[in-house]
Scaffold this motif. Structure first.
Motif, PDB file in Angstrom:
ATOM      1  N   THR A 194      33.757  44.724  16.142  1.00 25.87           N
ATOM      2  CA  THR A 194      32.455  45.416  16.128  1.00 25.87           C
ATOM      3  C   THR A 194      32.288  46.414  14.993  1.00 25.87           C
ATOM      4  O   THR A 194      31.171  46.874  14.734  1.00 25.87           O
ATOM      5  CB  THR A 194      32.275  46.200  17.446  1.00 25.87           C
ATOM      6  N   ASN A 195      33.411  46.789  14.365  1.00 24.07           N
ATOM      7  CA  ASN A 195      33.407  47.877  13.384  1.00 24.07           C
ATOM      8  C   ASN A 195      32.924  49.183  14.017  1.00 24.07           C
ATOM      9  O   ASN A 195      32.324  50.037  13.366  1.00 24.07           O
ATOM     10  CB  ASN A 195      32.545  47.538  12.163  1.00 24.07           C
ATOM     11  N   THR A 211      30.143  41.711  14.640  1.00 22.80           N
ATOM     12  CA  THR A 211      29.661  41.807  13.262  1.00 22.80           C
ATOM     13  C   THR A 211      29.448  40.418  12.672  1.00 22.80           C
ATOM     14  O   THR A 211      29.979  39.411  13.165  1.00 22.80           O
ATOM     15  CB  THR A 211      30.664  42.565  12.378  1.00 22.80           C
TER      16      THR A 211
END
Length: 569
Positions: free
Chosen positions: A193-194, A251
């Protein structure tokens, strides 16, 4: 109506499993396993550098292999449209931690640090931080820290802060270089997901975090070691979110590698065994779940909080929102059976298994099942990798009493099975004696599916019926269920884990029922087990502690004349 799916990713000790599940029915559409190339690093690093006893490391690249190989493979096997996948959930062995650099990459992947053992992932069963765990326990007692009662009054060497403290003492340069220390499950969700999010589940059970109080005060960490004073704001930074919530969204980069659509929900990570609780439908007070594999994790849902000896953790909303969730455990269950088969079984048993086209475990189970309780004359302590509950002592070791020249391999095997059931009974009684109700037993994981003798022994020794889940992949299913909640009802998932459990969890009709005559005999044998438990675990624990120190002899290369025998007793 278009069917919706979630993916559960189960990171175990030796491999990672990916499961694609139908959200409406819990039907398991496709699964794929990727074995870790490097396995458990308990003797040496990949470059051949030796490790000390009680170390257990892993290579973080193995976790990425699971993502990049098994997720695309389940999508290929399922032949579904990726737009119908609404979420991904992660479960992981814990406490499995690693240091990261400023870019969020594991330090061990940097050429500068690859030869340094402390830069690698410390697996849950890394027990080399037992001295640091004892130090934390002593300090918490001296300061009367409130958090200590939530862990049964004693801190385990398996948890996060003992492992960090070990790094400070033995490799301060690694500690200084690390930008973050993080649970492996949180690192995976970070990569997906960062978004840097820590799980309330792992923080609550393994890092002293509490829903109301948060972490202990900075003064505690400063008293523990000066370098820990600001660790919460620096190397432990990151928002803590509850299980069932979103850690973030997938992402574009990771979606491309996994063969999924960007923007789908990624659930907050959870400890692997804990994910099995909703997967068997145990979402109400009094339901006790045994997640049985190499080790066993016991989980109990309750509507009240009690201080109980040897508890690994009591966490509000820890597994099931709205309740207190207790965890205890046994660190060697399947591992102890495997040790016997791999290291101690006579060659004639191995040959017999080969000729019959069966595994050695199958042959021993068949032979052991012909014996009645007590017939072997053996009683065994289940401490082959230390004791997690209720003694919380990694320095204890296994014991078999009653061996004679007539003892057969199957008798020893049966006694090992029985010992783990006695250990579980001791844990259950710890709850009931403290006034915490245990109404139902569920057993999930690989062992209950494969070894019927083992489960009948558990039913007889605990004198309780035991239910088995219909799924062979309960932890991955549980991760997929939390993913369905993270996605939300508005997106084809569920608003609560209770709704998800009602639709997706299933147990088999087969139930293991105690055999009355066996119960009576095991009640007598259990008294012997308790005698040994208290003698070696409380009264004369110095015997096993001393023997373990003897194994820690500082030795140089074989053949050298200046061999040192340094044992501090």
């Amino acid at each position: 109506m278009t069917r919706k799916y979630t993916i559960g990713i189960d990171f175990g000790t030796e491999s990672g499993r990916v499961l694609l599940v139908d959200v409406d029915t819990g039907e398991e559409i496709a699964t794929h396993v990727t074995a870790y190339k490097n396995g458990v690093l308990d003797e040496m690093l990949p470059n051949g550098q030796s490790l000390q006893p009680d170390w257990a490391l892993q290579h973080p690249g193995d976790y990425l292999d699971v993502l990049f190989h098994s997720v695309p493979e389940v999508m290929r096997l399922a032949q579904i449209d990726k737009k119908d996948v609404i979420g991904v959930g992660i479960d992981f062995t814990s406490s499995t931690i690693l240091p990261l650099d400023q870019q969020g990459n594991p330090l061990c992947l940097d050429l500068k640090w690859e030869n340094h053992p402390h830069s690698w992932v410390k697996l849950w069963k890394h027990h080399a931080a037992h001295k640091e765990a004892d130090e934390i326990t002593r300090l918490a007692k001296e300061r009367n820290e409130e958090f200590l009662h939530r862990y049964g009054g004693k801190i385990s060497s398996e948890w996060m802060f003992p492992k960090i403290l070990q790094i400070i003492k033995e490799a301060p340069e690694v500690f200084e270089e690390a930008d973050l220390f993080i649970e492996a499950c949180d690192w995976v969700t970070y990569r997906l997901t960062n978004n840097l999010i820590r799980s309330s589940n792992t923080c609550g059970y393994k890092a002293f975090w509490n829903k109301e109080a948060g972490y202990p005060e900075a003064s505690f960490f400063q008293a523990l070691h000066p370098r820990l004073e600001n660790i919460l704001e620096t190397k432990m930074r990151g928002e803590v979110r509850s299980i069932g919530e979103k850690a973030g969204e997938l992402t574009e980069e990771m979606a491309h590698k996994l063969g999924l659509l960007p923007g789908i929900a990624v659930a907050v990570g959870i400890i692997d065994a804990h994910a099995g609780v909703p997967a068997v439908g145990a979402v109400h007070p009094g339901q006790f779940v045994l997640a049985m594999g190499t080790s066993t994790c016991h989980m109990l849902i309750s509507d009240k909080e009690e201080a109980i000896e040897g508890i690994c953790g009591i966490v509000e909303d820890g597994i099931i929102p709205g309740y207190y969730s207790y965890e205890t455990g046994q660190v060697a269950v399947g591992d102890s059976f495997a040790w016997y088969v791999e290291q101690a079984v006579p060659s004639y048993v191995v040959q017999e298994a080969e000729e019959a086209g069966k595994s050695v475990h199958q042959v021993l189970e068949e032979k052991a099942s012909t014996y009645k309780p007590g017939q072997s004359g053996l009683i065994t302590l289940d401490w082959w990798n230390g004791n997690r509950s209720v003694l919380v002592d990694a320095n204890l070791s296994g014991t078999i009493i009653g061996l004679t020249l007539a003892t057969k391999p199957e008798e020893i095997y049966r006694s090992l099975l029985e010992s783990t059931a006695f250990g579980t009974r001791k844990i259950i009684e710890n709850f009931t004696e403290a006034g915490v109700e245990v109404r139902e037993l569920f057993a999930c994981g690989g062992l209950p599916q494969r070894n019927k003798l083992l489960m009948q022994i558990y039913a007889d020794i605990t004198n309780r019926e035991i239910k088995i889940p219909a799924s062979n992949q309960t932890t991955a299913l549980g991760a997929a269920m939390y993913a369905s909640v993270a996605a939300g009802g508005y997106n084809g998932g569920y608003d609560t884990i209770f709704e998800a459990a009602e639709k997706m969890a299933k147990v088999k009709e087969e139930v293991f029922v105690p055999i009355v005559e066996n119960v009576k005999i095991y009640d007598e044998l259990y008294k012997y087990y308790l005698d040994l438990h208290d003698y070696f675990g409380r009264e004369k624990y110095e015997i096993m502690h001393g023997l373990k120190k003897m194994r820690m002899i500082d030795d140089v290369e074989p053949g050298q004349n200046d061999r040192k025998l340094e044992v501090q007793m």
